[in-house]
Design a protein around this motif. Structure first.
Motif, PDB file in Angstrom:
ATOM      1  N   GLN A 106      -2.939 126.158 -10.042  1.00 24.26           N
ATOM      2  CA  GLN A 106      -1.653 127.081  -9.302  1.00 24.26           C
ATOM      3  C   GLN A 106      -1.240 127.484 -10.436  1.00 24.26           C
ATOM      4  O   GLN A 106      -1.131 127.141 -11.859  1.00 24.26           O
ATOM      5  CB  GLN A 106      -1.176 126.187  -8.718  1.00 24.26           C
ATOM      6  N   ARG A 107      -1.591 128.594 -10.570  1.00 27.89           N
ATOM      7  CA  ARG A 107      -0.494 129.176 -11.489  1.00 27.89           C
ATOM      8  C   ARG A 107       0.454 130.966 -11.148  1.00 27.89           C
ATOM      9  O   ARG A 107       0.770 130.403  -9.767  1.00 27.89           O
ATOM     10  CB  ARG A 107      -1.288 130.401 -12.491  1.00 27.89           C
ATOM     11  N   THR A 108       1.401 131.103 -12.238  1.00 25.22           N
ATOM     12  CA  THR A 108       2.623 132.136 -11.631  1.00 25.22           C
ATOM     13  C   THR A 108       1.385 133.431 -11.260  1.00 25.22           C
ATOM     14  O   THR A 108       0.682 134.181 -12.483  1.00 25.22           O
ATOM     15  CB  THR A 108       3.200 132.472 -12.594  1.00 25.22           C
ATOM     16  N   ALA A 109       2.029 134.040 -10.005  1.00 17.47           N
ATOM     17  CA  ALA A 109       1.394 135.502  -9.623  1.00 17.47           C
ATOM     18  C   ALA A 109       2.568 136.491  -9.316  1.00 17.47           C
ATOM     19  O   ALA A 109       3.524 136.531  -9.256  1.00 17.47           O
ATOM     20  CB  ALA A 109       1.289 135.636  -8.273  1.00 17.47           C
ATOM     21  N   LEU A 110       2.515 138.133 -10.684  1.00 15.24           N
ATOM     22  CA  LEU A 110       2.950 139.179 -10.740  1.00 15.24           C
ATOM     23  C   LEU A 110       3.202 139.555  -8.943  1.00 15.24           C
ATOM     24  O   LEU A 110       1.830 139.330  -8.559  1.00 15.24           O
ATOM     25  CB  LEU A 110       2.217 139.476 -11.341  1.00 15.24           C
ATOM     26  N   PRO A 111       3.945 140.509  -8.480  1.00 19.02           N
ATOM     27  CA  PRO A 111       3.456 141.144  -7.777  1.00 19.02           C
ATOM     28  C   PRO A 111       1.991 142.074  -8.424  1.00 19.02           C
ATOM     29  O   PRO A 111       2.214 142.438  -9.387  1.00 19.02           O
ATOM     30  CB  PRO A 111       4.040 142.424  -8.454  1.00 19.02           C
ATOM     31  N   SER A 112       2.158 142.998  -6.778  1.00 17.98           N
ATOM     32  CA  SER A 112       0.455 143.536  -7.511  1.00 17.98           C
ATOM     33  C   SER A 112       1.507 144.611  -8.901  1.00 17.98           C
ATOM     34  O   SER A 112       2.134 144.773  -8.694  1.00 17.98           O
ATOM     35  CB  SER A 112       0.138 144.574  -6.214  1.00 17.98           C
ATOM     36  N   SER A 113      -0.006 145.272  -9.168  1.00 11.21           N
ATOM     37  CA  SER A 113      -0.104 146.158 -10.170  1.00 11.21           C
ATOM     38  C   SER A 113       0.848 147.719  -9.728  1.00 11.21           C
ATOM     39  O   SER A 113       1.584 148.072 -10.076  1.00 11.21           O
ATOM     40  CB  SER A 113      -1.462 146.708 -10.602  1.00 11.21           C
ATOM     41  N   LEU A 114      -0.020 147.710  -8.352  1.00  9.35           N
ATOM     42  CA  LEU A 114       0.279 148.544  -7.924  1.00  9.35           C
ATOM     43  C   LEU A 114       2.584 148.990  -7.682  1.00  9.35           C
ATOM     44  O   LEU A 114       2.723 149.690  -7.823  1.00  9.35           O
ATOM     45  CB  LEU A 114      -0.017 149.172  -6.625  1.00  9.35           C
TER      46      LEU A 114
END
Ligand code: BGC
Length: 734
Positions: A106-114
């Motif tokens: 489990q890791r930290t997810a950024l918002p989508s690049s778009l």
């Protein structure tokens, strides 16, 4: 990962350890000390060790399989073994632009690049890049497969959410921001997928026809800007064929454009399963044969002995092998990955989630807000409907999908085939809104039963409907929402005039209900704290400041291509697409055709209002500089975006593909009544030019051009005329 302590004596006998030497000198010195087998070690990359173990020993020697098994981060994307004798570290490769993807972690997810591109602020992806790179290093990686920059030419393409919009200047700057952030942490990052990989259907067999002029003025221009503003260590060539040649053996793209004309010093790695030969791939520009075994790879291409035989037969030169190895080492030295090896360690997930939340708060786009329905002030009851808003927010699927810290709160979501699993981020908009509006009664209805949702909406002050569009790698989508979602919005809107729609989507969607709802918030895939960001914007704790990085078409009939070749058919069909629209992508297409989009490129509302003034456009020796001042004319602080476009007096006579192009943008936080610091930018001359294939040059035609200032591509009230002289210069970088 190897760590070493350099000493003067060691640096003399192994000069690549000498940090006073340039990255080029160090890479060359290391390669000069290598045996052919060591050079070959560098050029082959492997994916899952267990799959690799099933391959025959005469393809991948047993010793190599054992090294991969012993050293790879299990469940990660790729691995290139170390050369311990020379203290050359292994390359541990992880996907992708939104965070660290490792099966079982489990890791930290950024918002989508778009989504992040919608911030119109390159410091946002840069901060995100720093954060995900720090997690990657603490997970043991030194190479990130991050930095998608394909243009959203096809609005239905399944990976648009991994990319950075439809405009070359915006896309180039945003992709560069991410790569700069990652590489600042002593990691190698990757610009991908090179190039014109603009649809997912049949991506392993699609042949794209496009003219060199159009390519250079669109997709390649985005890559060129990203490349020169971030110096990525690696570039990943794409699956598709471009003008009849595979992406990973495309001489025009890899050899001529990237390496010769742009002067690229790093290496080209193949997308997983995108290698189709040994000698042609090596001779036409591929430096690292990566991702074996994957996706129908033919084994011999990954066998060191086959490569050696090609050298013996004179099909590949030793000079070329040396060049491949030097290119692979160069970024390890230039980024600091060599001198500062990654080491697994504890991760500060709380701080990292805050980075992801801020990225979302800077990026979500308020599309519509009639009667200032938002922010929600003094409401007593809120009906939240659909989209699993009680549990979390949607993410996109495929190799960029990060399993979030806290896990997937909707494990049952379909589809259950690739690009599964469908992941929701554990950030419930409902729970977050309850925190932001402690006095309001916040209730939830799944939306599966439209009558129940309507009843709840009727009995609440406001209704918020969450609609979702799942997109993922390897599949394209439709612009229509799936299931009964449109009917749900229409029914709720009919029941409660104060209906807000929150969209969680990979890209553009159609909105048959647009005129019947007063407020719409585009959240894209907002990342691990997306629900918090949505709630803070809905409640007014955060003033929205995102602007669309893509146009939202009003109808399927307005798209450049009625159908996507090979859409929704089993993989493997030999399909072909001709990009007749050339560089006329997104807002450029709608301008040429006179189609009014549902929401225009660059559009985005705020809870305050801004005015652009003191506009300047000056030409000095042919070079255009632009500037303006941004003033907050409303009542609350907010971030505004000045957008500057150029329109030739006669775009056809100027040779342009469309009436106007974005040439500059600037975002600033401004308090009411005050003015943001005036800014000035030099316009990149390629944004005023056409690419001339005959002599590989850029050319500006003399004439009158209008410099347009405003806050969206369809809101450009100020025009300043300039005169440009005839100009021509080589497309080869200095
Ligand atoms: C994707 C790449 C990814 C690679 C490794 C491929 O399917 O197209 O973007 O980096 O897999 O996971």
């Amino acid at each position: 990962m190897l760590a070493f302590v350099s000493s003067p004596a060691l640096a003399q006998s192994q000069p690549w350890l000498d940090t006073s030497k340039s990255p080029e000198e160090r890479a060359k010195a290391a390669v000069a000390a290598m045996t052919i087998d060591e050079k070959l070690t560098l050029i082959f990359g492997f994916t899952d060790a267990d799959d690799l173990a099933k391959q025959a020993d005469d393809i991948v020697p047993a010793a190599v399989k054992a090294v991969v098994k012993a050293n790879q981060v299990p469940g990660s994307s790729g691995f290139v073994p170390a050369i311990p004798r020379l203290k050359i570290p292994a390359q541990a490769q992880t996907d992708a632009s939104l965070g660290v993807r490792v099966e079982g972690m489990q890791r930290t997810a950024l918002p989508s690049s778009l989504a992040t591109a919608a911030s119109f602020d390159p410091t946002v992806p840069e901060a995100g890049g720093r954060m995900i790179a720090s997690e990657a290093r603490l997970t043991g990686f030194n190479t990130f497969l991050a930095g998608g920059a394909n243009l959203a030419r096809e609005p239905r393409s399944g990976r648009n959410f991994e990319y950075v919009g439809e405009d070359p200047w915006l896309a180039g700057k945003m992709a560069a921001g991410l790569i700069n952030g990652i590489q600042s942490q002593h990691m190698v990052s990757t610009l991908k997928h090179f190039a014109v990989n603009d649809q997912e259907s049949q991506r392993h067999s699609l042949d794209v026809t496009i003219s060199p002029e159009a390519m250079h003025q669109s997709d390649l221009l985005a890559f060129e800007f990203a490349y020169e503003q971030s110096s990525p260590g690696s570039v990943m060539c794409s699956y598709n064929l471009i003008n009849g040649r595979w992406g990973c053996e495309n001489e025009y793209l890899l050899q001529k454009t990237l390496k010769q004309d742009w002067g690229y010093k790093g290496y080209v790695m193949a997308d997983w399963g995108a290698v189709h030969s040994t000698a042609d791939a090596a001779n036409y520009g591929l430096d690292q044969f990566t991702g074996f075994p994957c996706c129908g790879d033919r084994k011999p291409w990954f066998a060191p002995k086959v490569f050696k035989a090609a050298i013996d037969k004179g099909e590949i030169s030793m000079t070329r092998l040396d060049d491949m190895a030097t290119r692979i080492l160069w970024p390890l030295f230039s980024t600091g990955a060599f001198d500062d090896p990654a080491k697994a360690g504890p991760i500060d997930f709380r701080s990292n989630a805050a980075v992801a939340q801020k990225a979302a708060e800077d990026s979500l786009v308020l599309l519509k807000n009639d009667g200032n329905l938002l922010p929600l002030v003094g409401v007593k009851s809120v009906a939240m409907i659909g989209g699993h808003a009680d549990k979390g927010v949607l993410a996109g699927g495929g190799s960029s999908a990060v399993m979030p810290v806290g896990g997937n709160p909707v494990p049952e979501a379909d589809p259950k085939v690739w690009p599964d699993p469908v992941i929701y981020m554990p950030s419930s908009p409902m729970a977050a809104l309850k925190t932001e509006l402690p006095k309001a009664k916040v209730s939830y209805s799944s939306g599966n039963d439209i009558a129940a949702a309507v009843a709840l909406a009727k009995s609440s002050d406001v209704a918020i409907v969450f609609v979702t569009q799942f997109m993922g790698e390897g599949m394209d989508s439709t612009l229509e929402l799936k299931g009964d979602q449109d009917a749900l919005v229409a029914a709720v809107a009919a029941a409660n005039p104060k209906t807000i729609v929150v969209i969680e989507s990979g890209g553009a969607i159609l909105m048959p209900w647009k005129d019947s709802v007063p407020a719409i918030l585009e959240a894209f895939y907002p990342g691990i704290r997306g629900g918090h960001a949505i709630a803070r914007i809905l409640s007014g704790k955060v003033n929205p400041s995102g602007h669309l990085p893509i146009s939202f078409p009003a109808s399927d009939a307005h798209l450049a291509h009625a159908d996507i070749p090979g859409f929704d058919q089993p993989d493997g069909k030999a399909v072909h697409v001709t990009y007749d629209e050339g560089a006329t992508i997104g807002y450029k297409w709608y301008d040429v055709k006179g189609f009014k989009p549902l929401f225009a490129f660059g559009h985005g509302l705020s809870y305050t209002t801004f005015a652009v003034s003191d506009t300047k456009a000056t030409v000095d020796n042919g070079a255009l500089s632009v500037g303006a001042t941004l003033r907050n004319t409303g009542k609350v602080p907010g971030k505004g975006v000045v957008q500057i476009y150029v329109a030739p007096d006669d775009y056809k006579a100027a040779g342009w593909e469309a009436p106007k192009r974005l040439v500059a943008f600037h975002k600033d936080l401004v308090a009411p009544g005050s003015a943001a610091a005036a800014f000035a930018q030099k316009v990149d001359p390629r944004l005023l030019a056409t690419y001339e294939v005959a002599d590989n040059s850029w050319r500006v035609k003399a004439g009158t051009y209008h410099v347009l200032f405003g806050q969206a591509s369809d809101d450009l009230p100020i025009s300043v005329d300039i005169t440009l002289p005839d100009m021509i210069w080589s497309a080869v970088h200095n």
